[in-house]
Each structure stands twice: as C-alpha cells, then as structure tokens.
Design an enzyme around this catalytic site. Structure first.
Site, mmCIF file in Angstrom:
data_model
loop_
_atom_site.group_PDB
_atom_site.id
_atom_site.type_symbol
_atom_site.label_atom_id
_atom_site.label_comp_id
_atom_site.label_asym_id
_atom_site.label_seq_id
_atom_site.Cartn_x
_atom_site.Cartn_y
_atom_site.Cartn_z
ATOM 1 N N LYS A 203 0.851 -1.199 0.000
ATOM 2 C CA LYS A 203 0.000 0.000 0.000
ATOM 3 C C LYS A 203 0.878 1.237 0.000
ATOM 4 O O LYS A 203 1.983 1.209 0.556
ATOM 5 C CB LYS A 203 -0.838 0.034 1.280
ATOM 6 C CG LYS A 203 -1.993 -0.932 1.309
ATOM 7 C CD LYS A 203 -2.847 -0.698 2.539
ATOM 8 C CE LYS A 203 -3.969 -1.702 2.624
ATOM 9 N NZ LYS A 203 -4.910 -1.630 1.495
ATOM 10 N N ARG A 277 -10.235 -11.355 1.612
ATOM 11 C CA ARG A 277 -11.046 -12.420 1.009
ATOM 12 C C ARG A 277 -10.342 -13.772 1.096
ATOM 13 O O ARG A 277 -10.983 -14.807 1.226
ATOM 14 C CB ARG A 277 -11.427 -12.039 -0.437
ATOM 15 C CG ARG A 277 -10.259 -11.784 -1.329
ATOM 16 C CD ARG A 277 -10.641 -11.038 -2.614
ATOM 17 N NE ARG A 277 -10.719 -9.587 -2.420
ATOM 18 C CZ ARG A 277 -11.005 -8.712 -3.367
ATOM 19 N NH1 ARG A 277 -11.273 -9.116 -4.586
ATOM 20 N NH2 ARG A 277 -11.057 -7.424 -3.107
#
Ligand code: BES
Ligand code: ZN
Ligand code: ZN
Length: 429
Positions: A203, A277
């Site tokens: 990120k 996920r």
C-alpha cells in the site's frame, strides 16, 4: 458541567441556529429543526473538543437514545470521561450501560495500535471479553501458526506466514443449551487483520496509515454477539475470527501463487493486498460445514466500498432479498446506517484465472470494475448455498482517519447495535 436540552432557540448573540449555549455551569443543546440524535451527537463532540471530561446530563428531555447519541459524540480515544446520566427507566439504564460496555470495548480494541494488538492478543482479548459476558455458556477453539497449515486453512496460513506474529483462527461457540447437537442459528465470520501493509502489492503510505483498523469486522461481530447476549440471546451462535497480519518477508505470498482450499477451489493470488477475502474464505468454509441457518460476515474488505459510501454507511451485500431488507430494518431501528450495494451472478464472472479456478482480483487493470461487489462475489465461492441466508457487510463506516462533526478520529463502533438487534430478530422468527 451540567448539560440540558431545550427546544427553544438560543439567544440571538450565540449566532443563528446555535446548537449550544452556556450559562454559568449549565450548557444547553438547542434542538430546533435539526434531527435530535444527530444534533446531540454533534454537541457531544463539540463539548469533548473543549476539553470538558466531566459532565452531568440534567432535565427531563433526555432518554435512552439521546444519552447514547451523546456518548457516541463525547467519546475520545485519548481521554477518559465521566458522565453522570439522568434518571432513566431501569431497562433503559441497563441497555445504556450494556451499549457503553460493549461499544467502548469495540472502539478501544480497534483504536489500539497494531504493535500492541497482534492476532494472538486480539484473540485473547476477544475470549476474555465474550466470556466475561457469556460466562459458562460458551466454548472456544484456537488454531494458530503451523496447525493452520496442518489442518489446511491455507488462506489464513499463507497470508499470515510472512509475519513474525502467528496467524490465529478463533471459533467461539455460544451455546446456552449446553447440548452439542443443538443446531446453530448464526455463524458470524470476521476479518481480523491486525495490520495490512498490502504485502508485496504494498500500500502507499496514505492508505497504510489507518490499517491497524483492518480488524474492525472481527471486533464489530464480537461486539454484536456480546450485546445480543446482554439483551437475552438464547440461541446458538458461532463466532469465527480469521486473525493475522499482512506483512512482507522472504517467505511472503507472491503474485501468481495458488492457494488450494479445503472446499476444492483453487485461487490464484493476483494481488496480495486483497488478503481479506483469502482469509475469510477459510472462515466461510468452516461456517458452511457447520450448516447454520444464517451466515453473516463482516470485513473491511475494500476501499471501493468506502469510495461508494464514504465513512457514513456500512455496505451490505446479499443475494437474499428478504434477509437484506430485514438487516436494513434492524439498522433503522437502531438509528444506524447501512446501504445495500449490488451483488449478482454477473459479479462472479469477473474473477477468471488462467491457472486456477478463480483469481482473487479482476485481472485487467485498465477498466474500472465494481470492486466491492466483486469482492463480495469472491466470498460467495466459499459458501455452499450462497444465494440464501447469507449477508456480507463491508465495514466502510467503522473508522475515521480524522475527526468529523459527529465522531472523534478512529473507530465509531457503528453496526454493533444493528447486528445485535438482527440476531435477536432472527432468534424470534
Ligand atoms: N483492508 C483493505 C481495504 C480497506 C482499505 C478498507 C482502506 C478500509 C480502508 C483491503 O485488504 C484491501 O486492501 N483491498 C484492496 C483490494 C484490491 C487490491 C482489489 C482495495 O480495496 O484496494
Ligand atoms: Zn489489503
Ligand atoms: Zn485488508
């Protein structure tokens, strides 16, 4: 300081439509043509910002929800406070105390720096908190580190193996009947990423700064179960928390790696930052094996949900029309904000992979896709009967990087009351 509520406007010199006025030791919130709960919460925030930490709510315009709105705004992640509450009905006083106990725990846990709260600490705090409320009505199971690999929880293991702190799967079985054959009403599956660097799909710093809050889904579900128990929940509910860091080292997940899940699905990892996920898949496989009546998962899964809804609403996804409407009703009753976003068969078609059954993200970088819906669709591959009795919540409203009119910086605790209400509503069905 004393604080009262009035429906008469403040004197002119406080300014037009002034929310607050002061007279010696008494402050007054003026409720004119504004939404009372929002106005009270904003007033709580203004008073908190002035540095006032001791306050007594006086007069008879207060009620349960007004007290609660005040607490939500007055809360500060930096300073303790002392509020003297007005006289309320016994049941309202109990409910207020329960909400404060639970949501204070949720907000504090989410605001705790990642350095102090790794997967193991999150799990231990959660156990301590739930058992302080459920007493002997619950059991728990922990799978950590290498045991996850041995038991083929490969999503959680693969994401977590690059941290010095072990990944942990926690299952708390709240079963007041004590009978192990009792059917489970709900499985609650939470994302507990104690810090999300993004992994090798690193990120940028602006997005990484708030990533201690990436365990909000786990904390929110813990709070919901705790509050539902306080409100008298009697049915069996299992809480499954997938807890890990998402870090980088020489053994970290790489682009193109393939995870072979226990339900037979293989997943090509095309973005290590879509880790939520990958770990939830293991929790959802467990939930499907338990065969509960309903599955609810909560996760800070995508920035796309935040882009769609800001920090004001949690995003709700479901193939089950009726269940989605019921959740929205529970939210309205609690004065909390949830907004349903689309989830349809078409979203399941955006995850094709050249090397595995599915990819964890949409391959093509150049087109804009429905990121939050596709993330929800990914989860559906790990739920046996995904078209019925399953809700996915992308927790866009759980954390503010900067303070706003209604909320201090940090965690809001929003959603806890809605989900507690929903658990009890479905118990009575
Ligand atoms: N934890 C983030 C999502 C997130 C970001 C929640 C900011 C709240 C605030 C999640 O793990 C993530 O990074 N998702 C990616 C998915 C993408 C790579 C498909 C995202 O949303 O950017
Ligand atoms: Zn991520
Ligand atoms: Zn994440």
């Amino acid at each position: 300081m004393h604080l009262t509520i009035s429906s008469i406007p403040a004197e002119w010199f406080w300014g037009e439509k002034a929310l607050l006025s002061t007279n010696k030791h008494v402050m007054t919130i003026h409720l004119i043509d504004n939404d009372p709960l929002i106005a009270i919460q904003k007033a709580g925030r203004i008073i908190s910002k002035q540095g006032i930490r001791e306050i007594a709510l006086i007069g008879d315009a207060w009620n349960l929800n007004r007290c609660w709105a005040f607490w939500q705004g007055f809360y500060s992640p930096k300073k303790e406070s002392c509020i003297t509450w007005p006289i309320l009905l016994d049941k309202d006083r109990k409910e207020l105390n329960d909400r404060i106990k639970v949501v204070d725990w949720v907000r504090h846990t989410i605001n705790t720096p990642a350095d102090e709260l790794g997967p193991e600490q999150l799990v231990q705090n959660t156990i301590g908190f739930i058992f302080s409320i459920a007493k002997n009505d619950a059991n728990y199971r922990i799978l950590a580190g290498k045991s996850l690999l041995d038991n083929r929880y490969l999503g959680l293991y693969s994401v977590g193996r690059s941290s010095d702190r072990n990944p942990v799967l926690l299952t708390i079985d709240y079963n007041p009947s004590g009978d192990t054959k009792t059917p489970t009403l709900f499985c609650l599956v939470g994302k507990g990423v104690t810090f999300d660097t993004g992994g090798y799909h690193l990120k940028n710093s602006v997005f990484m700064n708030s990533m201690k809050s990436d365990m909000s889904g786990a904390a929110m579900l813990t709070g919901a179960l705790a509050l539902a128990i306080c409100r008298g929940l009697k049915k069996r509910v299992q809480l499954i928390l997938c807890c890990t860091d998402n870090m980088i080292n020489g053994n970290a997940l790489k682009a193109g790696d393939i995870i072979h899940y226990r339900n037979g699905k293989s997943v090509e990892v095309m973005n290590t930052d879509a880790e939520g996920r990958l770990i939830l898949a293991d929790g959802l496989i467990d939930a499907s094996l338990i065969k509960p009546k309903f599955i609810v998962d909560c996760a800070t899964l995508t920035s796309a949900a935040k882009i769609a809804l800001g920090n004001d609403y949690h995003a709700l996804f479901s193939f089950d029309e009726i269940l989605a409407k019921e959740l929205i009703k529970s939210a309205r009753e609690e004065h909390e904000y949830f907004w349903r976003l689309p989830l349809a068969e078409m979203h399941r078609c955006h995850l094709s992979s050249n090397f595995a059954d599915i990819s964890n993200v949409t391959y093509c970088n150049s087109t804009i896709t429905a990121g939050a819906s596709i993330a929800a669709a990914f989860l559906s591959f790990f739920i046996e009967n995904y078209r019925c009795n399953w809700l996915h919540i992308d927790c866009s409203a759980s954390y503010y990087e900067k303070e706003v009119e209604k909320w201090s910086a940090g965690s809001t605790g929003l959603g806890v009351c809605t989900l507690a209400n929903f658990l009890l509503a479905k118990e009575k069905d």
